[in-house]
Design an enzyme around this catalytic site. Structure first.
Site, PDB file in Angstrom:
ATOM      1  N   GLY A   8       3.217 -16.661  37.447  1.00 56.81           N
ATOM      2  CA  GLY A   8       3.548 -17.808  37.683  1.00 56.81           C
ATOM      3  C   GLY A   8       3.364 -18.421  39.270  1.00 56.81           C
ATOM      4  N   GLY A  11       3.584 -22.222  40.513  1.00 55.63           N
ATOM      5  CA  GLY A  11       4.849 -22.775  40.593  1.00 55.63           C
ATOM      6  C   GLY A  11       5.336 -23.076  42.141  1.00 55.63           C
ATOM      7  CD  GLN A  12      10.431 -25.677  45.007  1.00 55.79           C
ATOM      8  OE1 GLN A  12      11.466 -25.039  43.809  1.00 55.79           O
ATOM      9  NE2 GLN A  12      10.926 -25.938  45.837  1.00 55.79           N
ATOM     10  CG  ASP A  34       1.036 -20.394  36.133  1.00 54.16           C
ATOM     11  OD1 ASP A  34       1.213 -20.770  35.190  1.00 54.16           O
ATOM     12  OD2 ASP A  34       1.710 -20.276  37.235  1.00 54.16           O
ATOM     13  CG  ASP A  53       1.549 -16.773  27.386  1.00 52.18           C
ATOM     14  OD1 ASP A  53       2.800 -16.304  27.986  1.00 52.18           O
ATOM     15  OD2 ASP A  53       1.554 -17.355  26.303  1.00 52.18           O
ATOM     16  CB  ILE A  54       4.535 -13.571  31.506  1.00 53.63           C
ATOM     17  CG1 ILE A  54       5.281 -12.518  31.784  1.00 53.63           C
ATOM     18  CG2 ILE A  54       5.756 -14.566  31.060  1.00 53.63           C
ATOM     19  CD1 ILE A  54       6.362 -12.734  32.928  1.00 53.63           C
ATOM     20  CE1 TYR A 142      15.999 -20.388  35.776  1.00 58.03           C
ATOM     21  CE2 TYR A 142      18.026 -21.051  36.903  1.00 58.03           C
ATOM     22  CZ  TYR A 142      16.790 -20.545  37.112  1.00 58.03           C
ATOM     23  OH  TYR A 142      16.187 -20.095  38.197  1.00 58.03           O
ATOM     24  CE  LYS A 146      15.746 -16.935  36.848  1.00 58.65           C
ATOM     25  NZ  LYS A 146      14.511 -16.261  36.810  1.00 58.65           N
ATOM     26  CB  ILE A 172      13.609 -22.856  46.726  1.00 64.23           C
ATOM     27  CG1 ILE A 172      13.780 -21.573  46.165  1.00 64.23           C
ATOM     28  CG2 ILE A 172      12.619 -22.576  47.805  1.00 64.23           C
ATOM     29  CD1 ILE A 172      15.006 -20.648  47.210  1.00 64.23           C
TER      30      ILE A 172
HETATM   31  P1  NAD Z   1       8.290 -23.235  38.762  1.00 63.72           P
HETATM   32  O1  NAD Z   1       8.617 -23.936  37.645  1.00 63.72           O
HETATM   33  O2  NAD Z   1       7.782 -24.045  40.085  1.00 63.72           O
HETATM   34  O3  NAD Z   1       7.027 -22.261  38.228  1.00 63.72           O
HETATM   35  C1  NAD Z   1       7.172 -21.373  37.220  1.00 63.72           C
HETATM   36  C2  NAD Z   1       5.563 -21.014  36.999  1.00 63.72           C
HETATM   37  O4  NAD Z   1       5.495 -20.063  35.931  1.00 63.72           O
HETATM   38  C3  NAD Z   1       4.763 -22.300  36.553  1.00 63.72           C
HETATM   39  O5  NAD Z   1       3.631 -22.295  37.266  1.00 63.72           O
HETATM   40  C4  NAD Z   1       4.330 -21.883  35.145  1.00 63.72           C
HETATM   41  O6  NAD Z   1       3.240 -22.665  34.703  1.00 63.72           O
HETATM   42  C5  NAD Z   1       4.460 -20.481  34.750  1.00 63.72           C
HETATM   43  N1  NAD Z   1       4.638 -20.063  33.719  1.00 63.72           N
HETATM   44  C6  NAD Z   1       5.617 -20.432  32.871  1.00 63.72           C
HETATM   45  N2  NAD Z   1       5.460 -19.954  31.484  1.00 63.72           N
HETATM   46  C7  NAD Z   1       4.677 -18.844  31.657  1.00 63.72           C
HETATM   47  C8  NAD Z   1       3.912 -17.989  30.934  1.00 63.72           C
HETATM   48  N3  NAD Z   1       4.231 -17.771  29.292  1.00 63.72           N
HETATM   49  N4  NAD Z   1       3.167 -17.154  31.350  1.00 63.72           N
HETATM   50  C9  NAD Z   1       2.561 -17.194  32.852  1.00 63.72           C
HETATM   51  N5  NAD Z   1       3.099 -18.203  33.703  1.00 63.72           N
HETATM   52  C10 NAD Z   1       4.268 -18.842  33.170  1.00 63.72           C
HETATM   53  O7  NAD Z   1       9.385 -22.056  39.207  1.00 63.72           O
HETATM   54  P2  NAD Z   1       9.882 -21.496  40.745  1.00 63.72           P
HETATM   55  O8  NAD Z   1      10.552 -22.481  41.530  1.00 63.72           O
HETATM   56  O9  NAD Z   1       8.520 -21.163  41.426  1.00 63.72           O
HETATM   57  O10 NAD Z   1      10.604 -20.272  40.512  1.00 63.72           O
HETATM   58  C11 NAD Z   1       9.958 -18.963  40.572  1.00 63.72           C
HETATM   59  C12 NAD Z   1      10.848 -18.101  40.119  1.00 63.72           C
HETATM   60  O11 NAD Z   1      11.955 -18.212  40.969  1.00 63.72           O
HETATM   61  C13 NAD Z   1      11.560 -18.108  38.760  1.00 63.72           C
HETATM   62  O12 NAD Z   1      12.049 -17.002  38.237  1.00 63.72           O
HETATM   63  C14 NAD Z   1      12.952 -19.111  39.038  1.00 63.72           C
HETATM   64  O13 NAD Z   1      13.836 -18.810  38.202  1.00 63.72           O
HETATM   65  C15 NAD Z   1      13.008 -18.591  40.575  1.00 63.72           C
HETATM   66  N6  NAD Z   1      14.068 -19.295  40.958  1.00 63.72           N
HETATM   67  C16 NAD Z   1      13.759 -20.567  41.807  1.00 63.72           C
HETATM   68  C17 NAD Z   1      14.574 -21.249  42.528  1.00 63.72           C
HETATM   69  C18 NAD Z   1      13.996 -22.581  42.810  1.00 63.72           C
HETATM   70  O14 NAD Z   1      14.723 -23.292  43.431  1.00 63.72           O
HETATM   71  N7  NAD Z   1      12.698 -22.962  43.037  1.00 63.72           N
HETATM   72  C19 NAD Z   1      15.852 -20.863  42.657  1.00 63.72           C
HETATM   73  C20 NAD Z   1      16.356 -19.801  42.150  1.00 63.72           C
HETATM   74  C21 NAD Z   1      15.581 -18.922  41.345  1.00 63.72           C
HETATM   75  C1  AKB Z   2      17.302 -24.616  39.125  1.00 66.77           C
HETATM   76  O1  AKB Z   2      17.986 -25.517  39.609  1.00 66.77           O
HETATM   77  O2  AKB Z   2      17.072 -24.350  37.871  1.00 66.77           O
HETATM   78  C2  AKB Z   2      16.958 -23.593  40.154  1.00 66.77           C
HETATM   79  C3  AKB Z   2      17.678 -22.380  40.674  1.00 66.77           C
HETATM   80  C4  AKB Z   2      18.921 -22.618  41.561  1.00 66.77           C
HETATM   81  O3  AKB Z   2      17.727 -21.406  39.872  1.00 66.77           O
HETATM   82  N1  AKB Z   2      16.273 -24.404  41.468  1.00 66.77           N
END
Ligand code: NAD
Ligand code: AKB
Length: 320
Positions: A8, A11-12, A34, A53-54, A142, A146, A172
């Site tokens: 992943g 992602g962000q 990814d 692909d995970i 979601y 988790k 984040i």
């Molecule tokens: P994101 O959605 O920006 O990125 C997720 C990435 O996973 C993407 O690049 C996507 O292409 C990849 N992905 C999706 N399906 C896939 C698959 N089958 N195989 C391989 N890759 C795959 O998410 P993020 O914001 O970077 O979050 C990363 C982790 O942190 C996640 O577990 C999310 O739940 C957790 N998280 C994020 C936040 C936040 O605010 N960003 C807050 C709490 C928890």
């Molecule tokens: C969402 O809003 O889904 C994420 C998180 C807090 O897990 N940014």
């Protein structure tokens, strides 16, 4: 020497964590993974990368073997708002994908980092100063993924000795890669709209308090936890971590300190409003502070000033 795989990675969080880990451990020792290859010319393309692909265990296993991986950062997920539109996919990626990572880690003796979320809590959780160990009955898919992930990681540690670790991240906030469809995304979007149009239409209502964190602290938290002395970790897979808590009104007022003509109005998205209403207003993160020294550097004023500066630079639009 660590050999790291980030699943992943585009992602962000992954797009920035990959670069930070490459600086720390060496470019060749951090593989980005990814669903798609990184865009040509992007920073991720500067180091080793794999399309994987995970949900397909064999591809993870192959990449781990090929690159002699010893640590996996599992960041693949569908965030809360997108997950409500595609619950089956959210389960498949969040739970079946997590299971695949843990099985590969068990067989190959990898350590595993997986973020949980404030989304792992639900309407029956105490909303203020949410304790580390408390009721978790989320009502979103979601959140269900988790909590399941937290439990699976605990199980693999206790049953098989896999070195699993994780954090419950809040929303984040960052300026490099846009968020991927969560409930807290407004706290990023507001900066882009403020700089482009000096106004923002907020999808969450006034009074929707949520925990938040600036990306720099989120990256440090992940790395510090993975480097922490395992003997001190009592809550391996589910540390509450937070840096600030605000509602849209407080964030808008902070932006107004730098941009007095900024205006925010509301057009509330009922799905996001309902999700936010079931998440904590503010978490107690004392276990993370005590067990591995969590101590965020950015609070609301510092984060706001830095976001305005960086997003303005990125867009090439002055905001003052
Ligand atoms: P994101 O959605 O920006 O990125 C997720 C990435 O996973 C993407 O690049 C996507 O292409 C990849 N992905 C999706 N399906 C896939 C698959 N089958 N195989 C391989 N890759 C795959 O998410 P993020 O914001 O970077 O979050 C990363 C982790 O942190 C996640 O577990 C999310 O739940 C957790 N998280 C994020 C936040 C936040 O605010 N960003 C807050 C709490 C928890
Ligand atoms: C969402 O809003 O889904 C994420 C998180 C807090 O897990 N940014």
């Amino acid at each position: 020497m660590k050999n790291i795989l980030i699943i992943g990675a585009q992602g962000q969080i992954g797009s920035e964590l990959t670069c930070k880990l490459r600086k720390k451990y060496g470019v060749d020792n951090v593989v980005s993974g990814d669903l798609y290859p990184p865009p040509r010319g992007s920073k991720l393309a500067d180091g080793p990368n794999e399309v994987l692909d995970i949900t397909v265990a064999g591809t993870i296993y192959q990449v781990v073997k090929d690159h002699k991986i010893d640590t996996i950062y599992n960041l693949a997920a569908l965030l809360s708002a997108v997950a409500e539109q595609r619950p089956q996919d959210a389960w498949n990626v969040g739970v079946n994908g997590m299971y695949n990572v843990l099985e590969v880690a068990r067989e190959t003796k990898c350590a595993v980092f997986t973020p949980s979320s404030i989304g792992s809590f639900g309407p029956t959780t105490p909303m203020d100063n949410t304790p580390q160990d408390t009721i978790q009955r989320p009502t979103t898919i979601y959140g269900v993924t988790k909590v399941t992930g937290e439990l699976l990681c605990d199980y693999y540690y206790k049953r098989f000795g896999v070195d699993t670790r994780g954090l419950r991240y809040p929303g984040i906030i960052s300026y490099v890669t846009l968020p991927g469809g969560g409930t807290t995304d407004y706290a990023v979007e507001i900066f882009y709209e403020a700089i482009k149009h000096r106004k923002f239409v907020c999808p969450l209502p006034k009074g929707a308090f949520l925990d938040m964190m600036y990306m720099a602290d989120a990256l440090d938290a992940a790395i510090d936890l993975m480097e922490a002395d395992p003997a001190k970790l009592k809550h391996r897979n589910s540390f509450n971590v937070t840096a600030m808590s605000f509602d849209p009104e407080i964030l808008a007022n902070e932006i107004k300190k730098h941009m007095p003509d900024f205006e925010m109005t509301y057009d509330v998205d009922p799905v996001k409003e309902a999700i936010a209403a079931t998440w904590p207003n503010s978490m107690d993160d004392s276990a993370a502070r005590e067990e591995w020294g969590w101590n965020p550097k950015f609070e609301l004023p510092e984060m706001t000033a830095d976001m305005l500066e960086k997003v303005s630079e990125k867009l090439g639009i002055a905001y003052k």
